[in-house]
Write a protein that holds these residues in place. Sequence first.
Motif, short mmCIF file in Angstrom:
data_model
loop_
_atom_site.label_atom_id
_atom_site.label_comp_id
_atom_site.label_asym_id
_atom_site.label_seq_id
_atom_site.Cartn_x
_atom_site.Cartn_y
_atom_site.Cartn_z
N MET A 1 0.90 -1.30 0.03
CA MET A 1 0.00 0.14 -0.16
C MET A 1 0.84 1.21 0.02
O MET A 1 1.74 1.30 0.77
CB MET A 1 -1.01 -0.24 1.15
N LYS A 2 0.61 2.35 -1.00
CA LYS A 2 1.35 3.68 -0.91
C LYS A 2 0.36 4.38 -0.02
O LYS A 2 -0.85 4.49 -0.11
CB LYS A 2 1.33 3.89 -2.25
N VAL A 3 1.24 5.21 0.91
CA VAL A 3 0.61 6.17 1.67
C VAL A 3 0.98 7.78 1.18
O VAL A 3 2.14 7.90 0.92
CB VAL A 3 1.11 6.04 3.07
N PHE A 4 -0.03 8.68 0.95
CA PHE A 4 0.32 9.98 0.69
C PHE A 4 -0.18 10.94 1.51
O PHE A 4 -1.35 10.94 2.04
CB PHE A 4 -0.43 10.12 -0.93
N LYS A 5 0.61 11.81 2.18
CA LYS A 5 0.18 13.00 3.12
C LYS A 5 -0.16 14.32 2.16
O LYS A 5 -0.51 14.93 2.74
CB LYS A 5 1.20 12.98 4.11
N ASN A 6 0.18 14.01 0.98
CA ASN A 6 0.25 15.45 0.31
C ASN A 6 -0.14 15.05 -1.26
O ASN A 6 0.53 14.16 -1.65
CB ASN A 6 1.50 16.13 0.09
N PHE A 7 -1.33 15.83 -1.74
CA PHE A 7 -1.93 15.10 -3.01
C PHE A 7 -0.63 15.64 -3.97
O PHE A 7 -0.70 14.86 -5.13
CB PHE A 7 -2.76 16.03 -3.52
N ASP A 9 2.22 14.79 -3.98
CA ASP A 9 3.30 13.68 -4.02
C ASP A 9 2.50 12.42 -4.94
O ASP A 9 3.16 11.68 -5.15
CB ASP A 9 3.47 13.07 -2.51
N TYR A 10 1.45 12.57 -5.22
CA TYR A 10 0.59 11.51 -5.86
C TYR A 10 0.82 12.01 -7.60
O TYR A 10 0.05 12.96 -7.83
CB TYR A 10 -0.83 11.39 -5.54
N MET A 80 -6.10 -0.78 6.65
CA MET A 80 -5.98 -0.53 5.35
C MET A 80 -5.16 -1.50 4.35
O MET A 80 -5.49 -1.95 3.36
CB MET A 80 -6.06 0.87 4.89
N ASP A 81 -4.19 -1.94 4.75
CA ASP A 81 -3.11 -2.55 4.00
C ASP A 81 -3.57 -3.99 4.19
O ASP A 81 -3.47 -4.77 3.06
CB ASP A 81 -1.86 -2.50 4.80
N LYS A 82 -4.04 -4.38 5.31
CA LYS A 82 -4.43 -5.86 5.54
C LYS A 82 -5.56 -6.13 4.49
O LYS A 82 -5.81 -7.10 4.05
CB LYS A 82 -4.87 -6.08 7.01
N TYR A 83 -6.63 -5.00 4.56
CA TYR A 83 -7.64 -5.18 3.50
C TYR A 83 -7.15 -4.74 2.10
O TYR A 83 -8.46 -4.80 1.33
CB TYR A 83 -8.90 -4.32 4.13
N CYS A 84 -6.09 -4.67 1.76
CA CYS A 84 -5.48 -4.58 0.28
C CYS A 84 -6.12 -3.46 -0.37
O CYS A 84 -6.24 -3.43 -1.70
CB CYS A 84 -6.21 -6.11 -0.55
N ILE A 85 -6.24 -2.25 0.36
CA ILE A 85 -6.08 -1.02 -0.36
C ILE A 85 -4.76 -0.72 -0.91
O ILE A 85 -3.57 -0.88 -0.35
CB ILE A 85 -6.80 0.09 0.77
N GLU A 86 -4.78 -0.16 -2.23
CA GLU A 86 -3.53 0.25 -2.75
C GLU A 86 -3.12 1.51 -2.34
O GLU A 86 -1.93 1.58 -2.54
CB GLU A 86 -3.94 -0.03 -4.44
N ASN A 87 -4.06 2.74 -2.34
CA ASN A 87 -3.51 3.90 -1.96
C ASN A 87 -4.39 4.58 -0.79
O ASN A 87 -5.36 4.39 -0.93
CB ASN A 87 -3.70 4.84 -3.43
N ASN A 115 -7.90 11.98 -10.32
CA ASN A 115 -8.38 11.21 -11.52
C ASN A 115 -9.60 10.09 -11.01
O ASN A 115 -9.04 8.85 -11.36
CB ASN A 115 -7.16 10.73 -12.28
N VAL A 116 -10.32 10.27 -10.31
CA VAL A 116 -11.35 9.33 -9.65
C VAL A 116 -12.34 9.04 -10.76
O VAL A 116 -12.84 10.11 -11.59
CB VAL A 116 -12.01 10.02 -8.50
#
Length: 306
Positions: A1-7, A9-10, A80-87, A115-116
């Motif tokens: 899982m990738k974690v972003f604290k700032n949009f 950075d995405y 979130m990581d355990k439940y397989c969320i990617e971002n 880009n949802v």
Amino acid sequence: MKVFKNFKDYTSQKPLALSLGMFDGVHLGHKSIIDELIKIGSENGLETAILTFWPHPRFVFNPNEDLKLLNTLEDKKFLMDKYCIENLFLKEFDEEFRNLTGEEFVRQILIEKLNVKYLIIGYDHSFGKNKSGNFELLQKLSKELDFEVEQMEAINIHENNISSTKVRNALLSGNIKEANEMLGYSYSVSGTVVHGKKIGRTIGYPTANIETDSIKILPKKGAYIVEVFVKNQRYKGMLSIGTNPTVNGEKLTVEVYILDFEGDIYGEKITVKFRDFLHDEIKFEGLEKLIERLDEDKRLTEEFDF
């Protein structure tokens, strides 16, 4: 899982299937949203994402409020990581962000920055300044901005909707089994073992005093059956939350007696998972009565089906 604290950075590689909200507890209601995200992502070639806020917006609106949460930040990341969320987007609820209207949030953040292409919201979710964003607004904007939107129904247990508030209330009432049923896992607390008054060792029940995260909600005062994880090993335990009134204690402490364990674990980080409630905090007439109750609690803990 990738974690972003700032949009900033995405950078979008694939369009997203996303849901937003606090997700405190990541309970079974949240899990149903995550499962739907994963299904939609798989079917449509989208990456999954959760947009949540850290710290909790109520700390911004009411900085003096003594708000307690079901999850620390580490808890939330783990689940979130355990439940397989990617971002996972952890947005600070700053002044600029809180002043975005619901429509501005959709246009500027969800569409332009992230880009949802598929958005899932909970049955009671609203967002944006003055709660101006809701399912009706999303339906209207989805046609213009080319994304799909879905509103999930509430998940019920025993004909009651699951919510983070109801989980908190169950914990504060000592209803551990009910809280765990809504969460879909055993509620846990982690902390560092610190020095206490060491009274327990004089009566045959040495306890580990746990210094817990101040943001984390504790179940009500009383005694509990718990699982204890020390240095990657699992043990049965009986845990007390309270002020030790029998010995005229004043400070609230979290202490756990670990069955079939010996060793010095001061400074170690340990985790306890709550499994059942034993009894309310009791002021005994003396140490002899306390020991009798501890013996009974130990018997019940040993017989508990973990």
